[in-house]
Design a protein around this motif. Structure first.
Motif, PDB file in Angstrom:
ATOM      1  N   ALA A  80     -41.518 -13.952  81.192  1.00 30.05           N
ATOM      2  CA  ALA A  80     -42.269 -14.847  80.305  1.00 30.05           C
ATOM      3  C   ALA A  80     -41.314 -15.900  79.755  1.00 30.05           C
ATOM      4  CB  ALA A  80     -42.907 -14.046  79.170  1.00 30.05           C
ATOM      5  N   ALA A  81     -40.076 -15.482  79.495  1.00 33.32           N
ATOM      6  CA  ALA A  81     -39.074 -16.406  78.951  1.00 33.32           C
ATOM      7  C   ALA A  81     -38.883 -17.590  79.897  1.00 33.32           C
ATOM      8  CB  ALA A  81     -37.756 -15.670  78.741  1.00 33.32           C
ATOM      9  N   GLY A  82     -38.732 -17.294  81.194  1.00 32.44           N
ATOM     10  CA  GLY A  82     -38.545 -18.359  82.179  1.00 32.44           C
ATOM     11  C   GLY A  82     -39.761 -19.269  82.274  1.00 32.44           C
ATOM     12  N   ALA A  83     -40.945 -18.690  82.059  1.00 32.25           N
ATOM     13  CA  ALA A  83     -42.177 -19.493  82.101  1.00 32.25           C
ATOM     14  C   ALA A  83     -42.183 -20.502  80.950  1.00 32.25           C
ATOM     15  CB  ALA A  83     -43.403 -18.582  82.012  1.00 32.25           C
ATOM     16  N   ILE A  84     -41.792 -20.044  79.761  1.00 26.09           N
ATOM     17  CA  ILE A  84     -41.812 -20.942  78.591  1.00 26.09           C
ATOM     18  C   ILE A  84     -40.791 -22.075  78.798  1.00 26.09           C
ATOM     19  CG2 ILE A  84     -41.529 -21.091  76.083  1.00 26.09           C
ATOM     20  CD1 ILE A  84     -42.137 -18.042  75.978  1.00 26.09           C
ATOM     21  N   VAL A  85     -39.604 -21.695  79.266  1.00 24.01           N
ATOM     22  CA  VAL A  85     -38.547 -22.696  79.455  1.00 24.01           C
ATOM     23  C   VAL A  85     -38.958 -23.725  80.519  1.00 24.01           C
ATOM     24  CG1 VAL A  85     -36.161 -22.990  80.244  1.00 24.01           C
ATOM     25  CG2 VAL A  85     -36.714 -21.148  78.652  1.00 24.01           C
ATOM     26  N   ALA A  86     -39.495 -23.241  81.643  1.00 27.51           N
ATOM     27  CA  ALA A  86     -39.900 -24.172  82.714  1.00 27.51           C
ATOM     28  C   ALA A  86     -41.008 -25.103  82.223  1.00 27.51           C
ATOM     29  CB  ALA A  86     -40.361 -23.391  83.943  1.00 27.51           C
ATOM     30  N   PHE A  87     -41.924 -24.553  81.414  1.00 29.00           N
ATOM     31  CA  PHE A  87     -43.020 -25.377  80.886  1.00 29.00           C
ATOM     32  C   PHE A  87     -42.465 -26.437  79.922  1.00 29.00           C
ATOM     33  CE2 PHE A  87     -46.329 -26.191  77.680  1.00 29.00           C
ATOM     34  CZ  PHE A  87     -47.290 -26.763  78.510  1.00 29.00           C
ATOM     35  N   ASN A 138     -39.048 -24.984  87.474  1.00 31.82           N
ATOM     36  CA  ASN A 138     -38.705 -23.590  87.780  1.00 31.82           C
ATOM     37  C   ASN A 138     -37.557 -23.566  88.797  1.00 31.82           C
ATOM     38  OD1 ASN A 138     -39.377 -20.751  87.484  1.00 31.82           O
ATOM     39  ND2 ASN A 138     -40.180 -20.831  89.565  1.00 31.82           N
ATOM     40  N   ARG A 139     -37.611 -24.507  89.724  1.00 30.23           N
ATOM     41  CA  ARG A 139     -36.557 -24.606  90.742  1.00 30.23           C
ATOM     42  C   ARG A 139     -35.278 -25.205  90.169  1.00 30.23           C
ATOM     43  NH1 ARG A 139     -37.998 -29.127  94.228  1.00 30.23           N
ATOM     44  NH2 ARG A 139     -36.105 -30.278  93.751  1.00 30.23           N
ATOM     45  N   THR A 140     -35.439 -26.362  89.501  1.00 33.02           N
ATOM     46  CA  THR A 140     -34.231 -27.128  89.172  1.00 33.02           C
ATOM     47  C   THR A 140     -33.528 -26.621  87.915  1.00 33.02           C
ATOM     48  OG1 THR A 140     -35.585 -28.766  88.023  1.00 33.02           O
ATOM     49  CG2 THR A 140     -35.005 -29.232  90.321  1.00 33.02           C
ATOM     50  N   LEU A 141     -34.162 -25.780  87.147  1.00 33.89           N
ATOM     51  CA  LEU A 141     -33.428 -25.140  86.050  1.00 33.89           C
ATOM     52  C   LEU A 141     -32.432 -24.125  86.607  1.00 33.89           C
ATOM     53  CD1 LEU A 141     -36.299 -24.769  83.456  1.00 33.89           C
ATOM     54  CD2 LEU A 141     -34.119 -25.922  83.040  1.00 33.89           C
ATOM     55  N   GLY A 142     -32.519 -23.928  87.910  1.00 36.02           N
ATOM     56  CA  GLY A 142     -31.568 -23.026  88.547  1.00 36.02           C
ATOM     57  C   GLY A 142     -32.180 -21.685  88.903  1.00 36.02           C
TER      58      GLY A 142
END
Ligand SMILES: Cc1ncc(COP(=O)(O)O)c(C=O)c1O
Length: 398
Positions: free
Chosen positions: A113-120, A284-288
């Motif tokens: 969920a953390a990655g979802a919030i950051v990517a958004f 999602n891709r470019t955040l690494g």
């Protein structure tokens, strides 16, 4: 020659490091106390690491995944939005949960969920944009939006039950508002927002968005959706607004927190839905992250119809409610998630947590969640520990 002090890290990260999170601080203090007194004499309610074992089917699925892995690209890259079959299967489940017809193309599989919030946030925030959040709140939100120049604006929840207060949230809206970030069932209060309150909020946001060139999104963070007790249900957000976005994970519902599998679903009713999805897939891709881990995705897909034994959490909830009541603490009985958020007697949460610690209890001061005067207790610990902490709570409260 005068020695030049070398600045190794960014100013905001340096400030954040100095200001280590209260959860971390208390967890470390607890570890120290365990060394001093022996682990069995310390009641550590600081960290929310889901400790109920994953479903028993997990073992067989992992064996099968291992058998299937040794082939070309068996563990290789995949589409950045995630495995197509997993997205389709998850979309079916979310369509029921959210009462909104979704297909795999409306979802991005994320690193928790953390990655979802950051990517958004990366996809939609400009520097100076505001993210309104009901307080108390999950403290990482501030970092997640801060990475991209977003500013978290906490607005207190309402009354002793920590109800959602749509009017207060709406009165905090400015030209800079980009997101209203909701979390139900809530960490740290255990509150579940009602359909009525969500309806009032979304209706007003829908109206505001008619005249805004940059709409306000309503982002619903739902990793605890399954954790609703005594017949409580978590109302779906997607039918209420085209600007509603839902995200979640398998960290708690399958106890897979270390596998880091989450998702974000964009409302098909949003005008320009494809653009937003393309943006989140790209961030999602470019955040690494590139893509969420392949084994975790396959595992979560095979376990989509499974869940951890919720009775264990329910028994703990009841045990903790009894312990706190017997000690004379005031609290709203959590209807969801696995936390308690009682008031600190005397009002000073840091002082009361220090007092608890002297009695072997580790709790996190409410100010760590943007609300001083309370403390958070996490029930991701065995019931026996909760029950054995009763005497220590009573002594500390005297
Ligand atoms: C409210 C809330 N949102 C998001 C997260 C992140 O969860 P995940 O492990 O799925 O990244 C947590 C984790 O504790 C949480 O409590």
């Amino acid at each position: 020659m005068e020695k030049i002090v070398k600045q190794l890290i960014a100013n905001d990260i340096e400030a954040a490091l100095k200001n280590a999170s209260w959860i971390r601080k208390m967890f470390e203090a607890g570890a120290e106390l365990k060394r001093e007194r022996g682990a069995e004499n310390v009641f550590d309610f600081s960290l929310g690491n889901p400790d109920v074992p994953p479903p028993s089917k997990t073992r067989d699925v992992l064996h099968a995944l291992a058998d299937d892995a040794v082939r070309p690209c068996g563990l290789g890259y995949m589409p950045n939005a995630g495995l197509q079959d997993f997205r389709e299967a998850l979309a079916l489940r979310l369509s029921t949960e959210q009462q909104c017809a979704l297909s795999g193309k409306h979802l991005v599989i994320t690193v928790g969920a953390a990655g979802a919030i950051v990517a958004f946030f990366r996809a939609i925030l400009e520097r100076g944009d505001e993210v309104i959040v009901p307080a108390p709140y999950f403290v990482e939100y501030g970092f997640y939006c801060g990475h991209f120049g977003g500013i978290l604006k906490p607005v207190p929840m309402q009354g002793p039950e920590f109800a959602l207060n749509p009017e207060a949230l709406l009165s905090a809206v400015t030209e800079k508002t980009r997101v209203i970030l909701l979390n139900s069932p809530n960490n740290p209060t255990g509150a579940i927002y009602t359909e009525d309150a969500l309806g009032r909020l979304t209706e007003a946001v829908n109206t505001l968005n008619k005249t805004r060139s940059r709409p306000i999104f309503i982002l619903s963070d739902e990793p605890y959706r399954l954790f609703a007790f005594e017949g409580a249900t978590v109302p779906p957000i997607l039918p209420l607004s085209p600007y509603a976005i839902v995200l979640g994970s398998f960290s708690k519902s399958l106890s897979l927190a270390g596998e880091r599998i989450g998702y974000i679903a964009v409302n098909p009713a949003l005008e320009g839905v494809e653009t937003l999805l393309a943006a989140v897939t790209m961030t999602n891709r470019t955040l690494g992250y590139v893509n969420a881990p392949i084994l975790g995705q396959r595992l979560a897909m095979a376990l989509l119809d499974e869940q951890i034994d919720l009775n264990i959490y329910e028994e703990r909830r009841q045990a903790m409610a009894k312990v706190l009541t017997d000690a004379g603490l005031t609290f709203a009985l959590p209807r969801g998630a696995f936390y308690f958020f009682p008031a600190a007697p005397g009002g000073d949460d840091v002082a009361f947590c220090a007092k608890l610690m002297a009695h072997g209890i580790i709790a996190v001061p409410g100010r760590g969640f943007g609300m001083p005067g309370y403390l958070r207790l996490c029930c991701a610990v065995e019931r026996d520990i909760i029950e054995r902490s009763a005497a220590a709570f009573k002594d500390a409260c005297q």
